[in-house]
Write a protein that holds these residues in place. Structure first.
Motif, PDB file in Angstrom:
ATOM      1  N   ARG A  74       3.060-132.550  79.726  1.00 28.88           N
ATOM      2  CA  ARG A  74       3.238-131.424  80.641  1.00 28.88           C
ATOM      3  C   ARG A  74       4.683-131.390  81.126  1.00 28.88           C
ATOM      4  O   ARG A  74       5.254-132.412  81.466  1.00 28.88           O
ATOM      5  CB  ARG A  74       2.286-131.575  81.827  1.00 28.88           C
ATOM      6  CG  ARG A  74       2.484-130.554  82.896  1.00 28.88           C
ATOM      7  CD  ARG A  74       1.375-130.617  83.878  1.00 28.88           C
ATOM      8  NE  ARG A  74       0.468-129.570  83.441  1.00 28.88           N
ATOM      9  CZ  ARG A  74      -0.681-129.300  84.006  1.00 28.88           C
ATOM     10  NH1 ARG A  74      -1.100-130.023  84.993  1.00 28.88           N
ATOM     11  NH2 ARG A  74      -1.413-128.322  83.576  1.00 28.88           N
ATOM     12  N   VAL A  75       5.247-130.183  81.138  1.00 30.91           N
ATOM     13  CA  VAL A  75       6.622-129.984  81.595  1.00 30.91           C
ATOM     14  C   VAL A  75       6.610-128.906  82.661  1.00 30.91           C
ATOM     15  O   VAL A  75       5.998-127.856  82.472  1.00 30.91           O
ATOM     16  CB  VAL A  75       7.542-129.544  80.425  1.00 30.91           C
ATOM     17  CG1 VAL A  75       8.947-129.284  80.926  1.00 30.91           C
ATOM     18  CG2 VAL A  75       7.538-130.585  79.322  1.00 30.91           C
ATOM     19  N   SER A  76       7.263-129.162  83.793  1.00 33.24           N
ATOM     20  CA  SER A  76       7.383-128.175  84.860  1.00 33.24           C
ATOM     21  C   SER A  76       8.852-127.946  85.168  1.00 33.24           C
ATOM     22  O   SER A  76       9.660-128.871  85.086  1.00 33.24           O
ATOM     23  CB  SER A  76       6.683-128.645  86.143  1.00 33.24           C
ATOM     24  OG  SER A  76       5.301-128.766  85.931  1.00 33.24           O
ATOM     25  N   VAL A  77       9.177-126.710  85.524  1.00 35.29           N
ATOM     26  CA  VAL A  77      10.535-126.358  85.908  1.00 35.29           C
ATOM     27  C   VAL A  77      10.481-125.726  87.292  1.00 35.29           C
ATOM     28  O   VAL A  77       9.748-124.760  87.497  1.00 35.29           O
ATOM     29  CB  VAL A  77      11.175-125.383  84.898  1.00 35.29           C
ATOM     30  CG1 VAL A  77      12.538-124.921  85.382  1.00 35.29           C
ATOM     31  CG2 VAL A  77      11.295-126.030  83.533  1.00 35.29           C
ATOM     32  N   ALA A  78      11.224-126.284  88.232  1.00 33.51           N
ATOM     33  CA  ALA A  78      11.322-125.723  89.580  1.00 33.51           C
ATOM     34  C   ALA A  78      12.732-125.172  89.731  1.00 33.51           C
ATOM     35  O   ALA A  78      13.712-125.879  89.503  1.00 33.51           O
ATOM     36  CB  ALA A  78      11.050-126.785  90.636  1.00 33.51           C
ATOM     37  N   VAL A  79      12.825-123.892  90.089  1.00 32.03           N
ATOM     38  CA  VAL A  79      14.110-123.214  90.143  1.00 32.03           C
ATOM     39  C   VAL A  79      14.518-122.991  91.594  1.00 32.03           C
ATOM     40  O   VAL A  79      13.753-122.448  92.391  1.00 32.03           O
ATOM     41  CB  VAL A  79      14.033-121.856  89.409  1.00 32.03           C
ATOM     42  CG1 VAL A  79      15.353-121.124  89.492  1.00 32.03           C
ATOM     43  CG2 VAL A  79      13.645-122.065  87.960  1.00 32.03           C
ATOM     44  N   LEU A  80      15.731-123.411  91.929  1.00 30.42           N
ATOM     45  CA  LEU A  80      16.279-123.226  93.262  1.00 30.42           C
ATOM     46  C   LEU A  80      17.218-122.036  93.264  1.00 30.42           C
ATOM     47  O   LEU A  80      17.745-121.625  92.226  1.00 30.42           O
ATOM     48  CB  LEU A  80      17.062-124.479  93.672  1.00 30.42           C
ATOM     49  CG  LEU A  80      16.315-125.804  93.592  1.00 30.42           C
ATOM     50  CD1 LEU A  80      17.260-126.955  93.886  1.00 30.42           C
ATOM     51  CD2 LEU A  80      15.127-125.819  94.521  1.00 30.42           C
ATOM     52  N   HIS A  81      17.469-121.478  94.444  1.00 30.81           N
ATOM     53  CA  HIS A  81      18.423-120.382  94.575  1.00 30.81           C
ATOM     54  C   HIS A  81      19.823-120.872  94.215  1.00 30.81           C
ATOM     55  O   HIS A  81      20.183-122.006  94.483  1.00 30.81           O
ATOM     56  CB  HIS A  81      18.461-119.852  96.024  1.00 30.81           C
ATOM     57  CG  HIS A  81      17.263-119.056  96.379  1.00 30.81           C
ATOM     58  ND1 HIS A  81      17.089-117.752  95.963  1.00 30.81           N
ATOM     59  CD2 HIS A  81      16.165-119.364  97.097  1.00 30.81           C
ATOM     60  CE1 HIS A  81      15.943-117.288  96.432  1.00 30.81           C
ATOM     61  NE2 HIS A  81      15.362-118.252  97.107  1.00 30.81           N
ATOM     62  N   ASP A  82      20.623-119.975  93.608  1.00 31.81           N
ATOM     63  CA  ASP A  82      21.992-120.350  93.277  1.00 31.81           C
ATOM     64  C   ASP A  82      22.862-120.486  94.528  1.00 31.81           C
ATOM     65  O   ASP A  82      23.742-121.318  94.605  1.00 31.81           O
ATOM     66  CB  ASP A  82      22.624-119.312  92.342  1.00 31.81           C
ATOM     67  CG  ASP A  82      22.135-119.512  90.912  1.00 31.81           C
ATOM     68  OD1 ASP A  82      21.919-120.666  90.521  1.00 31.81           O
ATOM     69  OD2 ASP A  82      21.973-118.507  90.210  1.00 31.81           O
ATOM     70  N   LYS A  83      22.593-119.650  95.516  1.00 33.92           N
ATOM     71  CA  LYS A  83      23.336-119.734  96.774  1.00 33.92           C
ATOM     72  C   LYS A  83      22.334-119.903  97.909  1.00 33.92           C
ATOM     73  O   LYS A  83      21.328-119.222  97.954  1.00 33.92           O
ATOM     74  CB  LYS A  83      24.156-118.457  97.011  1.00 33.92           C
ATOM     75  CG  LYS A  83      25.238-118.259  95.981  1.00 33.92           C
ATOM     76  CD  LYS A  83      26.059-117.051  96.277  1.00 33.92           C
ATOM     77  CE  LYS A  83      27.130-116.903  95.201  1.00 33.92           C
ATOM     78  NZ  LYS A  83      27.984-115.760  95.423  1.00 33.92           N
ATOM     79  N   VAL A  84      22.654-120.800  98.811  1.00 36.85           N
ATOM     80  CA  VAL A  84      21.772-121.004  99.964  1.00 36.85           C
ATOM     81  C   VAL A  84      22.034-119.960 101.027  1.00 36.85           C
ATOM     82  O   VAL A  84      23.143-119.418 101.129  1.00 36.85           O
ATOM     83  CB  VAL A  84      21.919-122.425 100.541  1.00 36.85           C
ATOM     84  CG1 VAL A  84      21.477-123.467  99.553  1.00 36.85           C
ATOM     85  CG2 VAL A  84      23.333-122.692 100.968  1.00 36.85           C
ATOM     86  N   SER A  85      21.032-119.681 101.831  1.00 44.20           N
ATOM     87  CA  SER A  85      21.190-118.624 102.839  1.00 44.20           C
ATOM     88  C   SER A  85      21.811-119.139 104.126  1.00 44.20           C
ATOM     89  O   SER A  85      22.179-118.361 104.986  1.00 44.20           O
ATOM     90  CB  SER A  85      19.832-117.987 103.135  1.00 44.20           C
ATOM     91  OG  SER A  85      18.947-118.967 103.645  1.00 44.20           O
ATOM     92  N   ARG A  86      21.905-120.439 104.277  1.00 42.65           N
ATOM     93  CA  ARG A  86      22.453-120.987 105.524  1.00 42.65           C
ATOM     94  C   ARG A  86      23.592-121.921 105.238  1.00 42.65           C
ATOM     95  O   ARG A  86      23.711-122.601 104.355  1.00 42.65           O
ATOM     96  CB  ARG A  86      21.368-121.742 106.289  1.00 42.65           C
ATOM     97  CG  ARG A  86      20.317-120.781 106.737  1.00 42.65           C
ATOM     98  CD  ARG A  86      19.226-121.525 107.506  1.00 42.65           C
ATOM     99  NE  ARG A  86      18.254-120.561 107.929  1.00 42.65           N
ATOM    100  CZ  ARG A  86      17.112-120.315 107.291  1.00 42.65           C
ATOM    101  NH1 ARG A  86      16.810-120.992 106.221  1.00 42.65           N
ATOM    102  NH2 ARG A  86      16.275-119.424 107.722  1.00 42.65           N
TER     103      ARG A  86
END
Length: 86
Positions: A74-86
C-alpha cells in the motif's frame, strides 16, 4: 501499532514494510525526488496518486492505492500546501 524506521538505505527501509506514506508539497513531490530509488511500480503509483491529490483545507489530503507484487503493498501520498497561510 505504527512503527517508524530510519535506516541507512532505502532497500532496508522498505524491507518488510506493508505501507509507504509519502508526505510533502505537491510541487516538490511532482519533481520526482520522493520516488527516486524506489521500485518502478511504486514510482508509477506515486505519480498516479499525485495526479488526483490536492491539498485540503487542513493542509493535507491522502490518496491510497494497492501495489501488486511489490513491498510495500500500500502506498499513500499526503499533499501539503505549497505556501502556508500564516
Amino acid at each position: 501499532m505504527i512503527e517508524l524506521r530510519f535506516t541507512p538505505t532505502l532497500t532496508e527501509t522498505l524491507d518488510g514494510a506493508r505501507h509507504l506514506v509519502v508526505v510533502g508539497r505537491k510541487s516538490d513531490l511532482k519533481d520526482g525526488w520522493a520516488a527516486r530509488g524506489l521500485p518502478e511500480q511504486i514510482q508509477r503509483a506515486i505519480s498516479r496518486l499525485l495526479e488526483d491529490a490536492s491539498p485540503g483545507s487542513a493542509s493535507s489530503a491522502t490518496a491510497t492505492t494497492l501495489v501488486d507484487g511489490e513491498a510495500p503493498a500500500r502506498v499513500s501520498v499526503a499533499v501539503l500546501h505549497d505556501k502556508v497561510s500564516r
